[in-house]
Enzyme design. Sequence first.
Site, mmCIF file in Angstrom:
data_model
loop_
_atom_site.group_PDB
_atom_site.id
_atom_site.type_symbol
_atom_site.label_atom_id
_atom_site.label_comp_id
_atom_site.label_asym_id
_atom_site.label_seq_id
_atom_site.Cartn_x
_atom_site.Cartn_y
_atom_site.Cartn_z
ATOM 1 N N THR A 146 0.907 -1.304 -0.183
ATOM 2 C CA THR A 146 -0.008 0.080 -0.120
ATOM 3 C C THR A 146 0.818 1.253 -0.113
ATOM 4 O O THR A 146 0.324 2.321 -0.168
ATOM 5 C CB THR A 146 -0.913 0.048 1.328
ATOM 6 O OG1 THR A 146 -0.043 -0.385 2.318
ATOM 7 C CG2 THR A 146 -1.943 -1.055 1.079
ATOM 8 N N GLY A 147 2.101 1.105 0.084
ATOM 9 C CA GLY A 147 3.032 2.297 -0.188
ATOM 10 C C GLY A 147 3.018 3.234 1.088
ATOM 11 O O GLY A 147 2.927 3.013 2.138
ATOM 12 N N GLY A 184 13.811 20.400 2.516
ATOM 13 C CA GLY A 184 14.506 20.655 1.359
ATOM 14 C C GLY A 184 15.271 19.411 0.814
ATOM 15 O O GLY A 184 16.297 19.186 0.404
ATOM 16 N N GLY A 188 10.748 18.282 -1.815
ATOM 17 C CA GLY A 188 10.557 19.653 -1.691
ATOM 18 C C GLY A 188 11.294 20.451 -2.857
ATOM 19 O O GLY A 188 11.057 21.351 -3.227
ATOM 20 N N VAL A 240 9.937 25.288 11.201
ATOM 21 C CA VAL A 240 8.365 25.879 11.119
ATOM 22 C C VAL A 240 7.656 25.517 12.439
ATOM 23 O O VAL A 240 7.269 24.428 12.716
ATOM 24 C CB VAL A 240 7.866 25.393 9.791
ATOM 25 C CG1 VAL A 240 6.293 26.052 9.914
ATOM 26 C CG2 VAL A 240 8.551 25.793 8.613
ATOM 27 N N GLY A 273 8.907 14.587 4.469
ATOM 28 C CA GLY A 273 8.784 13.186 4.368
ATOM 29 C C GLY A 273 7.539 12.343 4.277
ATOM 30 O O GLY A 273 6.456 12.903 3.801
ATOM 31 N N HIS A 447 32.056 8.845 -28.770
ATOM 32 C CA HIS A 447 32.526 10.234 -28.309
ATOM 33 C C HIS A 447 31.901 11.151 -29.316
ATOM 34 O O HIS A 447 31.682 10.722 -30.509
ATOM 35 C CB HIS A 447 33.899 10.489 -28.648
ATOM 36 C CG HIS A 447 34.416 11.696 -28.426
ATOM 37 N ND1 HIS A 447 34.627 12.635 -27.393
ATOM 38 C CD2 HIS A 447 34.757 12.642 -29.496
ATOM 39 C CE1 HIS A 447 35.130 13.827 -27.684
ATOM 40 N NE2 HIS A 447 35.195 13.940 -28.816
#
Length: 477
Positions: A146-147, A184, A188, A240, A273, A447
Site C-alpha cells: 500500500t506504499g 529541502g 521539496g 516551522v 517526508g 565520443h
Amino acid sequence: MTEEQKRELVIIGAGPGGYAAAFRAADLGVKVTLVDPEANPGGVCLYRGCIPSKALLHVTGTRQEAAKVGNRGLEFKDPEMDPEKTNDWKNNIITKLTRGLGQLAGSRDIEYIQGKAKFKSSNTLEIKPEDDEAFDLVFGKAVIATGSVPLSLPGVKTDHKNILDSIDALEINEIPEEMLVVGGGYIGLELGSMYAVLGCRVSIAEMASGFLPGTDRDLVEVFEKENENLFKAVYFNTRVEHVETGKEKLQVSLTNDEGTQEKQYDKVLVAIGRKPDTESLDLKNAGIETDKNGFIKVDPRRQTNIPGIFAIGDLTGEPFLAHKATYEGKIAAEVIAGEPGAVYDPRSIAGIVFTNPEIAWCGLTEHMAEENDISFKAGKYPWTASGHAVMMETGQGLTKLLFHPETGRILGGGVAGKNAGSLIPEISFAIEMGATAGELVSVIRPHPTLSETIMEAAGLFFDSTTHVLSEKKNKSD
C-alpha cells in the site's frame, strides 16, 4: 466457506510494487487477486507521484532551456504557461499509462477489485469494493503493497486550501505569488524548483544545514551553482513552529538559532517526508509486527513474521523508491511461486533527484563512508573537461566514483548534471557486477557523450586520465 470466497494470492495495493508482484506471480502460474482503490493499477507513483511530477518537471525544464539558448543564437519569447492545458496533458499521460496496466492485468487473467482491503485475521481479509457491499476473502498468501503517504507538519492544519502536500502541489491550477516549501529533501527541492521556474517566488525552510540531507555536498553544490537565483530565500537549520491560517495570507513562524521571525506566504507546501500507509489495514488483527515508526518488518524474502504474508515497497522502510518496490515485488512473487534462490540482496539502489540539473547516486556515498569509517579512493571528474557537457552548457557537473583502495572494486558513485539519471544505471550495474576501475576504463566509450565521464573518473583511480590532471600529478608539479 465457498470456493468463491477463497483466493490463492491476494495483493493489497497496485502501485509499482503491487502490480509488479501480481504480473510476475501470474506469469509463474499463480492465480492472483489484486485490490486497489483506483480504477486501474498504478498506485501513488503513476497517479499522484513519480509520473505526474516528472512530467511537470519536464515542462519546467523545457522552459529553463528556452531561457538559456539566447547565447547560442536562438531567441524565444518568454514562454507563457496555460495551467489548465498543462494539467490536461499531464492527466492524459496518467490515463494512458494506467489503462495500459489495466489491460496487462486483464491479459494475465488477474482478478482486479477496485476497492479497499483490511485484515480480519492472519488468513482473512475484508474487501470493500468501490460500489458494492463488503465481503470476506480467505487467502493462501498475501502481499501488502500500500506504499506511503506524506507526513504532516506537527501542529499545522492539513485541511486548509492553502496548505499543500506533495499530491496537492501536482495540480497546477494557479501559480501563487509567494510560497514556502517546508523541507529541502528531494520532494521539496523538485516541487520547489518547479514552482520557482513557473514564476512563483519560492522560499525553502529546512531543518538540516543544507539541501538533501545525507547526500554528498559536492553533488548538491552542482545544483546550487547552477541555480543561485532560483529561490527567493533559503532558511537552513530552521523549524516551522506555527502557521496561522486566519488571515488572507498564511502567517508562518520560522525559528532558528537567531530567533523567530514571522513571514507571510500565499501557500505553504509541506514536504518533510513520508510514512507507511497502513492505518486502514488493521495489521494487528493479523498479528503483523511493525517497528517503532510503523514500518512492517520483513526478512530477505520479504516475508513478515506471519507465514504466508509478505510486504514490499515504502511500507517496509527506506529508500522510498518505485524501482525498489518493483524489485521487491518480483522477489516476493517468486518466493510465493516456489522459485529457488529468490532473495532480496541488492548491492546498489540508485536514487535520482529530478531537478535541473539532476543529482543521482548509488552504492556507497562519501557521507556513508565517513560515518562508518570505510576506506575508499575517489575518482572525481569535473564536467568542465567534458566536451559534450560544455556543449550542453552543463559544465558545472561532476561524475564521482568510489573504489576499494586496494582492489579497485567499485563501491559507489554519484553524478550531478544534466541527464545524470541516465548515467547512474551504468554505475549501479558496475557495482552489482563487482567491476573494477580497470574494467571501467577498458570499455571504449562513444565520443562525444557524457558516458565518457565514467571512464575518465575510473582512470583517476590510477591517477591517470586523458583530460584532467589527477591531484597526485598536480601536487608533483
